[in-house]
Design a protein around this motif. Structure first.
Motif, mmCIF file in Angstrom:
data_model
loop_
_atom_site.group_PDB
_atom_site.id
_atom_site.type_symbol
_atom_site.label_atom_id
_atom_site.label_comp_id
_atom_site.label_asym_id
_atom_site.label_seq_id
_atom_site.Cartn_x
_atom_site.Cartn_y
_atom_site.Cartn_z
ATOM 1 N N MET A 376 0.818 -1.210 0.000
ATOM 2 C CA MET A 376 0.000 0.000 0.000
ATOM 3 C C MET A 376 0.854 1.263 0.000
ATOM 4 S SD MET A 376 -2.881 -1.199 2.791
ATOM 5 C CE MET A 376 -3.529 0.456 2.998
ATOM 6 N N LEU A 377 2.087 1.164 0.479
ATOM 7 C CA LEU A 377 2.956 2.337 0.601
ATOM 8 C C LEU A 377 3.727 2.637 -0.678
ATOM 9 C CD1 LEU A 377 4.426 1.590 4.170
ATOM 10 C CD2 LEU A 377 2.412 2.962 3.570
ATOM 11 N N LEU A 378 3.685 1.713 -1.649
ATOM 12 C CA LEU A 378 4.452 1.911 -2.884
ATOM 13 C C LEU A 378 3.775 2.928 -3.793
ATOM 14 C CD1 LEU A 378 5.562 -1.678 -3.997
ATOM 15 C CD2 LEU A 378 6.891 0.035 -2.757
ATOM 16 N N PRO A 379 4.557 3.717 -4.533
ATOM 17 C CA PRO A 379 3.968 4.577 -5.570
ATOM 18 C C PRO A 379 3.618 3.752 -6.797
ATOM 19 C CG PRO A 379 6.350 4.798 -5.585
ATOM 20 C CD PRO A 379 6.018 3.886 -4.431
ATOM 21 N N ALA A 380 2.871 4.346 -7.722
ATOM 22 C CA ALA A 380 2.484 3.630 -8.939
ATOM 23 C C ALA A 380 3.709 3.215 -9.739
ATOM 24 C CB ALA A 380 1.562 4.501 -9.791
ATOM 25 N N ASN A 381 4.698 4.091 -9.846
ATOM 26 C CA ASN A 381 5.936 3.793 -10.579
ATOM 27 C C ASN A 381 7.007 3.432 -9.558
ATOM 28 O OD1 ASN A 381 7.780 3.480 -12.612
ATOM 29 N ND2 ASN A 381 8.058 5.661 -12.996
ATOM 30 N N PHE A 382 6.944 2.204 -9.073
ATOM 31 C CA PHE A 382 7.772 1.761 -7.962
ATOM 32 C C PHE A 382 9.174 1.346 -8.420
ATOM 33 C CE2 PHE A 382 4.921 -1.603 -9.510
ATOM 34 C CZ PHE A 382 5.847 -2.494 -10.023
ATOM 35 N N SER A 383 10.043 1.116 -7.441
ATOM 36 C CA SER A 383 11.352 0.514 -7.698
ATOM 37 C C SER A 383 11.180 -1.001 -7.697
ATOM 38 C CB SER A 383 12.352 0.940 -6.617
ATOM 39 O OG SER A 383 13.534 0.161 -6.693
ATOM 40 N N PHE A 384 11.573 -1.673 -8.786
ATOM 41 C CA PHE A 384 11.281 -3.100 -8.893
ATOM 42 C C PHE A 384 11.921 -3.948 -7.802
ATOM 43 C CE2 PHE A 384 12.071 -7.421 -10.407
ATOM 44 C CZ PHE A 384 10.761 -7.837 -10.541
ATOM 45 N N PRO A 385 13.181 -3.710 -7.382
ATOM 46 C CA PRO A 385 13.734 -4.559 -6.313
ATOM 47 C C PRO A 385 12.873 -4.561 -5.051
ATOM 48 C CG PRO A 385 15.502 -3.331 -7.359
ATOM 49 C CD PRO A 385 14.208 -2.800 -7.926
ATOM 50 N N ILE A 386 12.317 -3.414 -4.686
ATOM 51 C CA ILE A 386 11.449 -3.360 -3.505
ATOM 52 C C ILE A 386 10.158 -4.126 -3.770
ATOM 53 C CG2 ILE A 386 10.133 -1.822 -1.994
ATOM 54 C CD1 ILE A 386 12.255 0.301 -2.484
ATOM 55 N N PHE A 387 9.574 -3.921 -4.954
ATOM 56 C CA PHE A 387 8.351 -4.633 -5.341
ATOM 57 C C PHE A 387 8.594 -6.137 -5.327
ATOM 58 C CE2 PHE A 387 5.606 -6.334 -8.797
ATOM 59 C CZ PHE A 387 4.367 -5.956 -8.303
ATOM 60 N N ALA A 388 9.720 -6.589 -5.887
ATOM 61 C CA ALA A 388 10.038 -8.019 -5.926
ATOM 62 C C ALA A 388 10.191 -8.581 -4.517
ATOM 63 C CB ALA A 388 11.326 -8.240 -6.729
ATOM 64 N N LEU A 389 10.802 -7.813 -3.619
ATOM 65 C CA LEU A 389 10.981 -8.261 -2.237
ATOM 66 C C LEU A 389 9.630 -8.438 -1.547
ATOM 67 C CD1 LEU A 389 13.112 -8.894 -0.077
ATOM 68 C CD2 LEU A 389 13.014 -6.496 0.605
ATOM 69 N N LEU A 390 8.693 -7.522 -1.817
ATOM 70 C CA LEU A 390 7.367 -7.633 -1.211
ATOM 71 C C LEU A 390 6.579 -8.799 -1.803
ATOM 72 C CD1 LEU A 390 6.317 -3.879 -0.877
ATOM 73 C CD2 LEU A 390 7.326 -5.396 0.832
ATOM 74 N N LEU A 391 6.749 -9.056 -3.114
ATOM 75 C CA LEU A 391 6.106 -10.232 -3.709
ATOM 76 C C LEU A 391 6.677 -11.518 -3.111
ATOM 77 C CD1 LEU A 391 5.672 -9.536 -7.529
ATOM 78 C CD2 LEU A 391 4.080 -9.117 -5.668
ATOM 79 N N LEU A 392 7.992 -11.542 -2.915
ATOM 80 C CA LEU A 392 8.636 -12.696 -2.280
ATOM 81 C C LEU A 392 8.073 -12.905 -0.876
ATOM 82 C CD1 LEU A 392 10.942 -14.857 -2.372
ATOM 83 C CD2 LEU A 392 12.401 -13.117 -1.319
ATOM 84 N N MET A 393 7.932 -11.822 -0.140
ATOM 85 C CA MET A 393 7.383 -11.883 1.215
ATOM 86 C C MET A 393 5.950 -12.414 1.201
ATOM 87 S SD MET A 393 7.056 -8.642 3.798
ATOM 88 C CE MET A 393 6.282 -8.769 5.413
ATOM 89 N N ASN A 394 5.149 -11.945 0.257
ATOM 90 C CA ASN A 394 3.776 -12.417 0.145
ATOM 91 C C ASN A 394 3.738 -13.905 -0.188
ATOM 92 O OD1 ASN A 394 1.136 -12.841 -1.635
ATOM 93 N ND2 ASN A 394 0.758 -11.133 -0.261
#
Length: 577
Positions: A376-394
């Protein structure tokens, strides 16, 4: 045969069961997601625009028909497995699924007739998938001793989840070759699995001689079908409303379906040989596990759709990908979630054999909930490494939850009821997914409706579109933009139609239909809607964690010698664990 030889044969057989059922679950899950990514290629192949108002129904049933059929039939097929043999029903599922895949690949028609052919055989595929899902977990439970079931369930369930994400990538690759290839791939796998299962699997579970509860089966099926159809058509606009939830037919389906399911409950409590023993819900581990499964499925079932729209409609175009290429790359960029499943699933299943389901299922839901909070805290144009880490966590969170929860459910029921119990578990999971898709799309549309019309009107007028035309486009139902992004179409081309219709010059048309105009325009409205859906997912994960904790300590049902439902000595609802 000596005791040592018997043990060796039993060991060899249980691994045969695990391998074959894992193949079946992988194939069924692969097919469910491979179609999602390949839908644009499928409809182009049969010369049908899925986003034309008259064709939206075809699109919805290609998306939802398989889920609806499997959700409705798994309990019935599980109970039939208890009566006639689980292996027999499972083998039939493999064969039906394979034949339906062959029929789909041989579709001879174009246009609406071709779409009807595909939907009909997707429903037949769903029948095969329901036979596989309803009986595979029960067959595994029969074959593995209590102390090894968690590991077996972990491998089996991770294969299913992995298949759903591999399907996203494979669908994009095969669709580039030929849309029929997404169905061809199942044919050799399916027929191999069918022959292998027929030759190697045997009935080791308890069969229950019983009459078929026709009224129970009928009311359960009709009631659930009506509700799931209502959830499906609620996504379509109705009258002047962006969604169809207030439409008379949708309300009739939802209310009528609920009333018939209440009738089903009354019938099951008054028939001597019910389709499903409602007394099983008095067992704490069974009730809490299924409640957790339903709520968790609602929380994560629509996640795949929302993430695909986020990637395809905003992030990938902003990073230079054409809309036509976004379906394949969306699948690739979601692979970290699969990695999380692979890491956590078998390990949590193995550990739950030793320590019980409660800590891992509860911890998994809390981990998944934390990932939704951070997304929920990510912007629409996110940094992929952070996005990938959150997907891994999920993925780790869902992996921690899935196998222990399923093992806890199946350990809690008597052997003679495992087929029906497995079917009920699958029904909660599949129905939760359909409910989740309906809820997520509805929440997203509500979020978009609040700000998208003004944003679209302002943006279009700023780039030369006449005010009347801009206002007309901006006030179209937002579900069209969502489906366009989901299918890999350029939403602005679909909304505006043509340069002449938009009344703009060539340079303006190039900007309007380029890779960045729509993503920049929709980012803020989309993120408002997306954060609403993520907040609901967070809430569902917390409720699922609470339900998982309520299951109590490790519980394994002990049957009496005749295999009759024995009254558990503890872990009944209302009795402290």
């Amino acid at each position: 045969m000596t005791a040592a030889a018997t043990d060796t044969a039993s060991t060899r057989y249980k691994w045969t069961v695990l391998t074959n059922t894992t193949l079946g679950m992988f194939m069924a899950a692969l097919d469910a997601s491979i179609v999602l990514i390949a839908l644009p290629a499928i409809f182009r192949g049969i010369h049908l625009d899925p986003l034309q108002p008259s064709n939206i129904t075809f699109l919805l049933w290609m998306l939802m028909g398989y889920l609806v059929v499997t959700a409705v039939l798994v309990v019935t097929f599980g109970r039939l497995g208890d009566i006639f043999g689980r292996v027999r029903m499972y083998n039939g599922g493999f064969l039906v699924f394979s034949l339906a895949s062959l029929a789909l690949s041989l579709c001879p028609w174009k246009g609406a007739t071709g779409a009807e052919w595909l939907i009909a055989f997707r429903i037949v595929q769903g029948i095969g998938g329901a036979l596989l899902m309803a009986n595979s977990v029960a067959i595994l439970t029969d074959a593995f001793p209590v102390e090894e079931r968690g590991l077996a369930m972990g491998v089996n369930m991770i294969a299913g989840i992995t298949g759903s994400f591999i399907g996203l990538v494979l669908g994009g690759i095969l669709a580039e070759i030929d849309w029929r290839a997404i169905f061809w791939i199942n044919v050799p796998i399916g027929f191999f699995g069918t022959i292998w299962a027929y030759m190697m699997l045997r009935e080791v579970g308890i069969k229950t001689r019983a009459r078929i509860d026709w009224w129970g089966n009928l009311t359960f099926g009709v009631g659930l079908v009506l509700i799931l159809i209502g959830l499906t058509y609620g996504l379509l606009p109705h009258g002047h409303h962006n969604m169809g939830w207030t439409g008379p037919w949708v309300l009739l389906e939802l209310i009528g379906g609920a009333a018939i399911l209440l009738l089903f409950g009354w019938i099951e409590m008054h028939t001597p040989e019910p389709m499903f023993h409602l007394d099983l819900f008095k067992i704490r581990a069974f009730f809490a596990g299924n409640m957790a499964s339903l709520v968790a499925s609602i929380g994560r079932g629509g996640l795949q759709f929302m993430l695909i729209i986020w990637l395809q409609g905003i992030w990938l175009p902003l990073h230079g990908y054409s809309f036509e290429r976004t379906p394949l790359w969306a699948g690739i960029y979601m692979l970290p979630m699969t990695g999380g499943f692979l890491l956590a699933g078998p390990v949590s299943g193995w550990l739950s054999d030793r320590f019980g389901a409660r800590p891992f299922a509860t911890g998994g839901m809390l981990t998944a909930g934390a990932s939704f909070l951070l997304l929920m805290l990510l912007p629409a144009n996110f940094s992929f490494p952070i996005f990938a880490l959150l997907l891994l966590m999920n993925g780790i969170g869902i992996g921690l939850f899935a196998a222990p929860n399923t093992t806890g459910i199946m350990n809690s029921v008597p052997a003679r009821q495992r087929g029906a119990a497995s079917g009920m578990r699958a029904t909660f999971q599949n129905a939760g997914q359909v409910l989740s898709i309906g809820a997520f799309f509805s929440l997203m549309v509500l979020g978009l409706s609040a700000s998208l019309p003004h944003t679209l009107t302002t943006g279009l007028e700023a780039h030369g579109v006449a005010p009347a035309q801009a206002s007309q486009v901006a006030h179209l139902p937002p579900v069209g933009s969502l489906f366009s992004a989901f299918l890999g179409y350029n939403p602005m081309q679909k909304l505006l139609g043509s340069q002449a219709r938009a009344g703009v010059n060539a340079a303006q048309w190039k900007t309007l239909t380029g890779k960045t105009f729509f993503p920049h325009l929709i980012s803020n409205p989309f993120m408002k809607g997306l954060r609403i859906t993520f907040s609901v997912s967070l809430l569902m994960c917390l409720i699922a964690a609470w339900a998982s904790w309520l299951r109590g300590t490790r519980y394994v049902h002990e049957d009496d010698e005749q295999g009759v439902l024995a009254e558990p000595t503890e872990d009944l609802i209302g009795v402290p664990a």
